[in-house]
Write a protein that holds these residues in place. Structure first.
Motif, PDB file in Angstrom:
ATOM      1  N   TYR A 105     -10.075  12.841   0.819  1.00 14.20           N
ATOM      2  CA  TYR A 105     -10.520  11.522   1.280  1.00 14.20           C
ATOM      3  C   TYR A 105     -11.201  11.619   2.644  1.00 14.20           C
ATOM      4  O   TYR A 105     -12.344  11.193   2.799  1.00 14.20           O
ATOM      5  CB  TYR A 105      -9.333  10.555   1.344  1.00 14.20           C
ATOM      6  CG  TYR A 105      -9.764   9.150   1.711  1.00 14.20           C
ATOM      7  CD1 TYR A 105     -10.588   8.411   0.861  1.00 14.20           C
ATOM      8  CD2 TYR A 105      -9.397   8.579   2.918  1.00 14.20           C
ATOM      9  CE1 TYR A 105     -11.028   7.144   1.204  1.00 14.20           C
ATOM     10  CE2 TYR A 105      -9.825   7.308   3.273  1.00 14.20           C
ATOM     11  CZ  TYR A 105     -10.636   6.589   2.412  1.00 14.20           C
ATOM     12  OH  TYR A 105     -11.080   5.328   2.754  1.00 14.20           O
ATOM     13  N   ALA A 131       0.821  -1.216   0.000  1.00 13.96           N
ATOM     14  CA  ALA A 131       0.000   0.000   0.000  1.00 13.96           C
ATOM     15  C   ALA A 131       0.854   1.266   0.000  1.00 13.96           C
ATOM     16  O   ALA A 131       0.447   2.296  -0.536  1.00 13.96           O
ATOM     17  CB  ALA A 131      -0.946  -0.008   1.205  1.00 13.96           C
ATOM     18  N   SER A 171     -13.276   2.941   3.844  1.00 17.49           N
ATOM     19  CA  SER A 171     -14.462   3.551   4.471  1.00 17.49           C
ATOM     20  C   SER A 171     -15.009   2.651   5.575  1.00 17.49           C
ATOM     21  O   SER A 171     -15.362   3.137   6.659  1.00 17.49           O
ATOM     22  CB  SER A 171     -15.557   3.784   3.435  1.00 17.49           C
ATOM     23  OG  SER A 171     -15.106   4.625   2.407  1.00 17.49           O
TER      24      SER A 171
HETATM   25  C1  LIG Z   1      -6.426   5.786   0.903  1.00 14.40           C
HETATM   26  C2  LIG Z   1      -6.971   4.373   1.059  1.00 14.40           C
HETATM   27  C3  LIG Z   1      -6.786   3.887   2.497  1.00 14.40           C
HETATM   28  C4  LIG Z   1      -8.468   4.396   0.723  1.00 14.40           C
HETATM   29  O1  LIG Z   1      -9.018   3.129   0.916  1.00 14.40           O
HETATM   30  P1  LIG Z   1     -10.051   2.555  -0.130  1.00 14.40           P
HETATM   31  O2  LIG Z   1     -10.611   1.289   0.392  1.00 14.40           O
HETATM   32  O3  LIG Z   1      -9.392   2.500  -1.465  1.00 14.40           O
HETATM   33  O4  LIG Z   1     -11.136   3.717  -0.106  1.00 14.40           O
HETATM   34  P2  LIG Z   1     -12.696   3.601  -0.300  1.00 14.40           P
HETATM   35  O5  LIG Z   1     -13.033   2.599  -1.348  1.00 14.40           O
HETATM   36  O6  LIG Z   1     -13.345   3.455   1.022  1.00 14.40           O
HETATM   37  O7  LIG Z   1     -12.923   5.060  -0.870  1.00 14.40           O
HETATM   38  C5  LIG Z   1     -14.065   5.769  -0.669  1.00 14.40           C
HETATM   39  C6  LIG Z   1     -14.030   6.907  -1.644  1.00 14.40           C
HETATM   40  O8  LIG Z   1     -12.847   7.696  -1.516  1.00 14.40           O
HETATM   41  C7  LIG Z   1     -12.218   7.829  -2.792  1.00 14.40           C
HETATM   42  N1  LIG Z   1     -10.783   7.713  -2.588  1.00 14.40           N
HETATM   43  C8  LIG Z   1     -10.079   6.606  -2.371  1.00 14.40           C
HETATM   44  N2  LIG Z   1      -8.768   6.902  -2.200  1.00 14.40           N
HETATM   45  C9  LIG Z   1      -8.675   8.245  -2.317  1.00 14.40           C
HETATM   46  C10 LIG Z   1      -7.596   9.156  -2.264  1.00 14.40           C
HETATM   47  N3  LIG Z   1      -6.320   8.753  -2.050  1.00 14.40           N
HETATM   48  N4  LIG Z   1      -7.870  10.470  -2.418  1.00 14.40           N
HETATM   49  C11 LIG Z   1      -9.131  10.906  -2.633  1.00 14.40           C
HETATM   50  N5  LIG Z   1     -10.198  10.079  -2.703  1.00 14.40           N
HETATM   51  C12 LIG Z   1      -9.966   8.763  -2.560  1.00 14.40           C
HETATM   52  C13 LIG Z   1     -12.728   6.684  -3.637  1.00 14.40           C
HETATM   53  O9  LIG Z   1     -12.765   7.077  -4.994  1.00 14.40           O
HETATM   54  C14 LIG Z   1     -14.095   6.451  -3.094  1.00 14.40           C
HETATM   55  O10 LIG Z   1     -14.990   7.318  -3.731  1.00 14.40           O
HETATM   56  P3  LIG Z   1     -16.256   6.763  -4.502  1.00 14.40           P
HETATM   57  O11 LIG Z   1     -16.996   5.923  -3.513  1.00 14.40           O
HETATM   58  O12 LIG Z   1     -16.984   8.015  -4.882  1.00 14.40           O
HETATM   59  O13 LIG Z   1     -15.685   6.004  -5.634  1.00 14.40           O
HETATM   60  C15 LIG Z   1      -6.296   3.353   0.090  1.00 14.40           C
HETATM   61  O14 LIG Z   1      -6.459   3.817  -1.233  1.00 14.40           O
HETATM   62  C16 LIG Z   1      -4.822   3.151   0.381  1.00 14.40           C
HETATM   63  O15 LIG Z   1      -4.464   2.269   1.165  1.00 14.40           O
HETATM   64  N6  LIG Z   1      -3.947   3.920  -0.269  1.00 14.40           N
HETATM   65  C17 LIG Z   1      -2.515   3.819  -0.091  1.00 14.40           C
HETATM   66  C18 LIG Z   1      -2.088   4.169   1.310  1.00 14.40           C
HETATM   67  C19 LIG Z   1      -2.611   5.530   1.756  1.00 14.40           C
HETATM   68  O16 LIG Z   1      -2.482   6.529   1.050  1.00 14.40           O
HETATM   69  N7  LIG Z   1      -3.202   5.554   2.984  1.00 14.40           N
HETATM   70  C20 LIG Z   1      -3.802   6.762   3.547  1.00 14.40           C
HETATM   71  C21 LIG Z   1      -2.828   7.622   4.238  1.00 14.40           C
HETATM   72  S1  LIG Z   1      -2.490   7.098   5.880  1.00 14.40           S
END
Ligand SMILES: CC(C)(COP(=O)(O)OP(=O)(O)OC[C@H]1O[C@@H](n2cnc3c(N)ncnc32)[C@H](O)[C@@H]1OP(=O)(O)O)[C@@H](O)C(=O)NCCC(=O)NCCS
Length: 180
Positions: free
Chosen positions: A118, A24, A92
């Motif tokens: 996010y 990730a 989420s």
């Molecule tokens: C960021 C992260 C935790 C999100 O988890 P996820 O399971 O992919 O997110 P979800 O499916 O719950 O997303 C919900 C919504 O947020 C949006 N979203 C997901 N990642 C996003 C991001 N980095 N920026 C903005 N929006 C984002 C999705 O498009 C989704 O929108 P939708 O329902 O309208 O399509 C995941 O993408 C991840 O692990 N990324 C790499 C590590 C990271 O950046 N962690 C966070 C910092 S600590």
């Protein structure tokens, strides 16, 4: 597709977390932080999201306090979802589950340093009354970090006066973790 469940993590989950984090966060080694936080189970809420038996996501919430305030607080982070399972609602689900558990424990405020695009969807808003333990000078803050320090007042605590510097558990007391 197996249904998604969220549960507290245990020691047996470490191998899955050790694979999840580098996937990730390919540019950042967060495993030392995660390992150190998990060694202090009384100070963290650690949740894993599972599709069947497979761990596909992890969220940590650290128990914190605020200097000069009786507001109970928590810090959200890290949050990781395995790349192949991203954008399916797993992040989420972890956040909603964690917030519910913290609310039941009487926590008033949850802080996070992250992308407002996010975290804003969960109700997190830019926070200025509660300061992070380390903050880069505003002039060195890249534009994309504007509004990155956020908080959410949990139901029942909307009008609590939470103000001061957030005191975080020892593994978080490393300035590098708070820099852009
Ligand atoms: C960021 C992260 C935790 C999100 O988890 P996820 O399971 O992919 O997110 P979800 O499916 O719950 O997303 C919900 C919504 O947020 C949006 N979203 C997901 N990642 C996003 C991001 N980095 N920026 C903005 N929006 C984002 C999705 O498009 C989704 O929108 P939708 O329902 O309208 O399509 C995941 O993408 C991840 O692990 N990324 C790499 C590590 C990271 O950046 N962690 C966070 C910092 S600590």
């Amino acid at each position: 597709m197996p249904s998604l469940t969220v549960r507290s993590s245990g020691a047996a989950d470490w191998a899955a977390l050790a694979a999840l984090y580098p996937a990730a966060f390919p540019d950042e080694d967060l495993l030392p932080l995660v390992a150190a936080l998990l060694r202090q189970p009384a100070e963290v809420l650690s949740l894993v999201a599972c599709e069947g038996e497979a761990i596909v996501g992890h969220a940590l919430f650290s128990v914190c306090s605020i200097v000069g305030s009786d507001c109970s607080a928590a810090l959200l982070g890290p949050l990781a979802v395995t790349p192949a399972a991203q954008r399916k609602g797993i992040g989420s689900a972890l956040i909603h589950d964690g917030l519910q558990r913290l609310e039941a424990e009487g926590v008033a405020l949850v802080c996070v340093l992250g992308n407002p695009a996010y975290y804003g969807r969960f109700g997190f808003r830019a926070e200025s009354a509660v300061q992070p333990p380390y903050a880069p000078p505003p002039e060195s803050m890249p534009p994309e970090w504007q509004g990155a320090w956020q908080s959410l007042r949990l139901p029942g605590a909307e009008h609590r006066n939470c103000a001061g510097v957030l005191t975080v558990p020892p593994p978080w007391r490393d300035e590098v973790l708070w820099l852009p």
